[in-house]
Scaffold this active site. Structure first.
Site, PDB file in Angstrom:
ATOM      1  N   GLY A 552       0.828  -1.205   0.000  1.00 55.24           N
ATOM      2  CA  GLY A 552       0.000   0.000   0.000  1.00 55.24           C
ATOM      3  C   GLY A 552       0.855   1.245   0.000  1.00 55.24           C
ATOM      4  O   GLY A 552       2.086   1.187   0.044  1.00 55.24           O
ATOM      5  N   GLN A 553       0.169   2.332  -0.058  1.00 55.73           N
ATOM      6  CA  GLN A 553       0.847   3.622  -0.059  1.00 55.73           C
ATOM      7  C   GLN A 553       0.387   4.404   1.157  1.00 55.73           C
ATOM      8  O   GLN A 553      -0.774   4.763   1.257  1.00 55.73           O
ATOM      9  CB  GLN A 553       0.482   4.384  -1.347  1.00 55.73           C
ATOM     10  CG  GLN A 553       0.836   5.855  -1.347  1.00 55.73           C
ATOM     11  CD  GLN A 553       2.312   6.089  -1.620  1.00 55.73           C
ATOM     12  OE1 GLN A 553       2.922   5.400  -2.439  1.00 55.73           O
ATOM     13  NE2 GLN A 553       2.891   7.056  -0.918  1.00 55.73           N
ATOM     14  N   GLY A 554       1.274   4.596   2.074  1.00 51.35           N
ATOM     15  CA  GLY A 554       0.907   5.372   3.257  1.00 51.35           C
ATOM     16  C   GLY A 554       1.261   6.822   3.044  1.00 51.35           C
ATOM     17  O   GLY A 554       1.821   7.196   2.010  1.00 51.35           O
ATOM     18  N   GLY A 557       5.041   7.308   2.476  1.00 56.70           N
ATOM     19  CA  GLY A 557       5.759   6.505   1.494  1.00 56.70           C
ATOM     20  C   GLY A 557       5.135   5.135   1.347  1.00 56.70           C
ATOM     21  O   GLY A 557       4.295   4.730   2.136  1.00 56.70           O
ATOM     22  N   VAL A 559       4.629   0.989   1.148  1.00 54.34           N
ATOM     23  CA  VAL A 559       4.976  -0.130   2.026  1.00 54.34           C
ATOM     24  C   VAL A 559       5.039  -1.409   1.199  1.00 54.34           C
ATOM     25  O   VAL A 559       4.169  -1.652   0.355  1.00 54.34           O
ATOM     26  CB  VAL A 559       3.914  -0.308   3.126  1.00 54.34           C
ATOM     27  CG1 VAL A 559       4.363  -1.349   4.128  1.00 54.34           C
ATOM     28  CG2 VAL A 559       3.631   1.003   3.803  1.00 54.34           C
ATOM     29  N   ASP A 670      -1.340  11.413  11.522  1.00 51.34           N
ATOM     30  CA  ASP A 670      -2.048  10.836  10.377  1.00 51.34           C
ATOM     31  C   ASP A 670      -2.809   9.598  10.821  1.00 51.34           C
ATOM     32  O   ASP A 670      -2.770   8.566  10.166  1.00 51.34           O
ATOM     33  CB  ASP A 670      -1.071  10.527   9.249  1.00 51.34           C
ATOM     34  CG  ASP A 670      -1.779  10.284   7.919  1.00 51.34           C
ATOM     35  OD1 ASP A 670      -2.970  10.669   7.814  1.00 51.34           O
ATOM     36  OD2 ASP A 670      -1.172   9.704   7.012  1.00 51.34           O
TER      37      ASP A 670
END
Ligand SMILES: *[C@@H]1O[C@H](CO)[C@@H](O)[C@H](O)[C@H]1NC(C)=O
Ligand SMILES: *[C@@H]1O[C@H](CO)[C@@H](O)[C@H](O)[C@H]1NC(C)=O
Ligand SMILES: *[C@@H]1O[C@H](CO)[C@@H](O)[C@H](O)[C@H]1NC(C)=O
Length: 862
Positions: A552-554, A557, A559, A670
């Site tokens: 995924g994209q946190g 950045g 993952v 976040d």
């Protein structure tokens, strides 16, 4: 003739005035009337006479007292403080009575004050007011001092007095206008060695010792040397000389800004004031006014035992008080209401009586504490001390430290180790970043597993116990495996043996931030509690960061899933390369994050910094994130109410740990449903904490130019002004809770408003439960659900000051029948329809599709 007498009479009056008003004695033949007559000391410093004031009950009263001539409202002594003269009394005098005592009398012979000396009718006596402020009764024949007001202090201590066992200062009444005996006294502490104490009636409110006595590591409130010498009458001043200039250079809490003009100080006085503070005042000749030079107690933690037994006070952190790990507030309601003095009580008995293997120690840094119950002098190391504590069923905590002790006769010092053991209540615990010692608290391992500070109900214990023992076992096995694997990897050398190793100390709190400022040596790898991975091994594990491995994209950045040798899986977080942070800073942050360990936080397992890459390795959660469950039609069915409630509690605990317990005071910045991961047992684990610090470095200390966050979870003050605080996380938490119970995203539209607006509307219409996920209908606990909705709405209130802290949240969620506050309108519930989408709130227009995962970046106005 006539004209002469007209001329002479006022002249004589004037003479008399001068003479009458500048006398400093009362004799047997010469009394003092309540007609404006006063005694004035020879140097015109002090004045004695009648004065009027309004007492606490609103009555107008007359007293006899001594005050400064330069400051008549500053009364330093009162003769008849508890025997005030009613307004009806006439012809008041201070005079020698036939029995030889100095008395305050009225025309009917009532006495309001007497020196109470043995009757000696025939003797001649004189009462003289000295420039020290002392009224002294002198036998005319022998010249002996028979009585002096310095021995009968009221609330003020003057230079030339001596604080001994007899003397105490007692505050005035409630208002500082009423001289009658008040609630507070300042005196030598009856139990203490050269300690001074403020008592509220009989309760110790503050104590402080002379700096000389503070070689004793357990005394942490010191009086300035100047005050000590004043109290012990060892300073040089005599009756009229000005104070010697106090040397305040090594007294940290001395009011520096105000002591700059110390040279112009001519008088000092120490007052026990009516609100319980002892104050040192100086008289500034230039400005002809008093200024405060020193006062105690300082701040809320300055009051003795503010947080009660087993409570820890830290005024730099809200809330002020927290319980020692393994302890809960004795009265959660009081605790919530800010009444901490009830302290904390043990959650569960330590297992000593059964098996000491079930106890371990949590280590608290920078603690200050009272004298221990026992000193174990044989301990040569911390190990010895810990064993001693573990071997003693009654031992609650120990502290091992070494103190330098001057060697007698020789100018060198020797190091003495101290093993302190507490077997009864721990009182007056303080967290002090500038000093303090380690304190290791004995706790049952099960308490840690439960989340040491949880507010979780003790209900359904059997099931819980089962789950705990399963997870404990699982934890041990996992630990063993990981350790083994890493050991095989030869990276274990620097890993401390830790956790679950019976009776071992766990570093409960990470080092304070200040200690991370040290220049980093090559010993980084030793210093940082998690292993270093080289980039090559990570590239191999993630197949060169292949998209196939991308999880995924946190916000900070992408993952990836990494498959490491020996089959170990880890989540690999590749931090955005635009991070401006330097290598040293990064290592520092990693070190800190590695120390954040909590059952509801994703665990950091390693790091890498090489070339331009900064990478963090986390434990891999096969269950993915909470949002895939909550917002997925099929998976949602798996989350019944109990699981959802436990997830909410878990997130609350994890966040509470970040905010309050971790010492670093991490603001997540976040928090969102997709940042909550679930382990095999559906325990919530917060991820991405501390990353804001890494990616943005120092800028996060102040207003930030960049806003990292996600639409739908941003609090108004953060989104609009860039202001963030723990309360912005609380806001996000509220949103997450609503999403968990409703199964809907905040930014989905419901009748023109978002989820918050919808929940608020239903709440206002007393239909709050209609916000619940339809899947749960008939299958949830109404009380718990309502509690969650209520708490969530409290968290998303517009004004950050109204929002609760996470500790409040935990108490509220954990309580059974507590009346919760009613929330105010949440932020961003402006109704929006197609035509009004250009309104100011259109900034929060929901993004379509999955765009709301993006990190938004907004330039700030300045
Ligand atoms: C305090 O010190 C002064 C000067 O040394 C002395 O005259 C006075 O008697 C002392 N007061 C007391 C109460 O001992
Ligand atoms: C007592 O002293 C404290 C500390 O200086 C001060 O804040 C407080 O106002 C004082 N109380 C009164 C009644 O003067
Ligand atoms: C507290 O313990 C740490 C190790 O955990 C040690 O480095 C530190 O020196 C100790 N502090 C004191 C004051 O003894």
């Amino acid at each position: 003739m006539q004209s002469t007498s007209v001329f002479l009479f006022p002249f004589l009056l004037y003479l008399c005035h001068l003479k009458c008003h500048s006398r400093d004695i009362i004799t047997s033949d010469n009394l003092l009337r309540n007609e404006g007559e006063t005694l004035v000391s020879a140097g015109k410093i002090f004045e004695l006479g009648f004065f009027n004031t309004t007492s606490d009950d609103g009555e107008f009263r007359t007293y006899v007292g001594i005050w400064y001539r330069a400051s008549p409202e500053t009364v330093v002594w009162v003769a008849n403080r508890d025997n005030s003269i009613p307004i009806s009394a006439e012809l008041l005098v201070v005079a020698f009575h036939d029995d030889g005592n100095l008395k305050v009398l009225d025309s009917t012979g009532n006495s309001y004050f007497s020196t109470d000396l043995a009757s000696a009718p025939s003797s001649k006596r004189t009462a003289k007011l000295f420039d020290s402020g002392n009224l002294v009764l002198i036998d005319d024949l022998s010249g002996k001092r028979l009585w002096q007001s310095f021995n009968y202090t009221t609330d003020t201590f003057l230079p030339g007095m001596k604080m001994d066992d007899e003397l105490k200062l007692t505050a005035w009444g409630v208002t500082q206008k009423d001289p009658s005996t008040g609630n507070y006294t300042f005196q030598l502490n009856p139990g203490g060695n050269s300690e001074y104490a403020i008592l509220q009636r009989t309760v110790l409110r503050w104590k402080g010792s002379a700096p000389a006595a503070s070689a004793n590591p357990f005394s942490f409130w010191e009086l300035p040397p100047f005050v000590v010498s004043m109290l012990s009458n060892s300073s040089k001043e005599s009756d009229s000389s000005p104070q010697s200039t106090p040397n305040t250079s090594h007294v940290p809490f001395f009011n520096k800004t105000r002591t700059d003009n110390i040279a112009s100080v001519s008088y000092t006085r120490l007052v026990m004031n009516s609100s319980g503070e002892i104050q040192l005042y100086g008289w500034d000749d230039k400005s002809r006014g008093w200024f405060e030079m020193w006062s105690e107690p300082q701040g809320p933690c300055g009051v003795y035992n503010t947080c009660g037994k087993f409570g820890i006070c830290n005024s730099e952190i809200m809330p002020l008080c927290k319980c020692l790990p393994g302890f809960d507030p004795a009265s959660p309601d009081d605790w919530m209401a800010g009444k901490y003095t009830g302290g904390c009580s043990r959650k569960s008995d330590s297992n000593c009586n059964k098996k000491s293997e079930f106890d371990t120690f949590l280590n608290m840094h920078a603690m200050k504490f009272e004298e221990p119950d026992l000193l174990y002098s044989e301990a040569k190391s911390e190990e010895d001390c810990r064993k001693e504590c573990l071997g003693n069923c009654n031992c609650l905590a120990y502290s091992y430290f070494e103190v330098a002790k001057p060697r007698r006769g020789i100018s060198s010092t020797e190091t003495v180790s101290r093993c302190s053991i507490w077997t009864s209540d721990l009182n007056n615990l303080q967290e002090d970043y500038t000093g303090g010692f380690n304190l290791s608290v004995r706790v049952a391992i099960t308490d840690i597993e439960q989340g040491a500070w949880s507010g979780k109900k003790a209900a359904s214990l059997n099931l819980k116990a089962l789950i705990i023992s399963i997870s404990l076992t699982a934890g041990i096995i996992t630990m063993c495996c990981i350790s083994y694997v890493i050991y095989r990897n030869k990276k274990v050398a620097r890993r401390k043996a830790e956790e679950i190793i019976v009776g071992n100390r766990i570093d409960y709190l990470p080092e304070s931030e200040s200690s991370s400022k040290y220049v980093i040596t090559e010993d980084d790898k030793k210093r940082i509690d998690v292993p270093f991975f080289n980039l090559k091994s990570i590239l191999v594990a993630t197949d060169n960061f292949s998209d196939a491995n991308r999880l995924g994209q946190g916000g900070f950045g992408p993952v990836y899933k990494g498959m490491f040798p020996q089959g170990q899986e880890m989540a690999v977080k590749r931090l955005s390369s635009h991070s401006s942070q330097g290598a040293e800073e990064f290592k520092n942050e990693v070190m800190l994050i590695a120390k954040l360990q909590h059952r509801n936080l994703v665990r950091l397992l390693g790091y890498c910094i090489e070339a331009n890459e900064k990478i963090l390795l986390y434990e891999y959660m096969p269950n993915k994130s909470l949002d895939t469950f909550i917002f997925g039609h099929a998976l949602r069915q798996l989350l019944d109410w109990n699981i959802r409630f436990d997830i909410i509690l878990g997130i609350a605990r994890g966040l509470h740990y970040l905010h309050h317990d971790s010492r670093l005071r991490i603001i997540h910045r976040d928090l969102k449903t997709s940042n909550i991961l679930l382990d095999e047992e559906m325990n919530a684990k917060i991820s991405d904490f501390g990353l804001a610090r890494i990616v943005e470095g120092k800028s996060i200390e102040a207003n930030t130019q960049k806003i990292a966050g996600t639409f739908g979870y941003l609090s108004p003050e953060y989104a609009l002004e860039g202001l963030f605080s723990i309360k912005s996380d609380v806001f996000a938490f509220g949103v997450v809770v609503l999403e968990i119970i409703s199964g809907k995203r905040n930014l989905e539209l419901f009748e023109g408003t978002n989820l918050l607006g919808q929940a608020w509307k239903l709440w206002m219409e007393n239909r709050a439960l209609e916000v619940m996920d339809p899947i749960l209908v008939e299958k949830f606990n109404e009380t718990e659900a309502l509690k969650c909705i209520n708490v969530a709405l409290l968290c998303v209130q517009e004004d950050s000051g109204d929002r609760p802290t996470m500790s409040n949240v935990i108490v509220m969620l954990g309580s059974e029948n507590m009346a919760l506050p009613r929330p105010n309108q949440p932020a961003f519930v402006t109704r929006r329809n197609t035509t009004s989408s250009t309104s100011s709130s259109s900034y929060f227009k929901p993004d379509t599709g999955s765009n709301n995962e993006l990190t938004i970046t907004v330039e700030q106005g300045r």
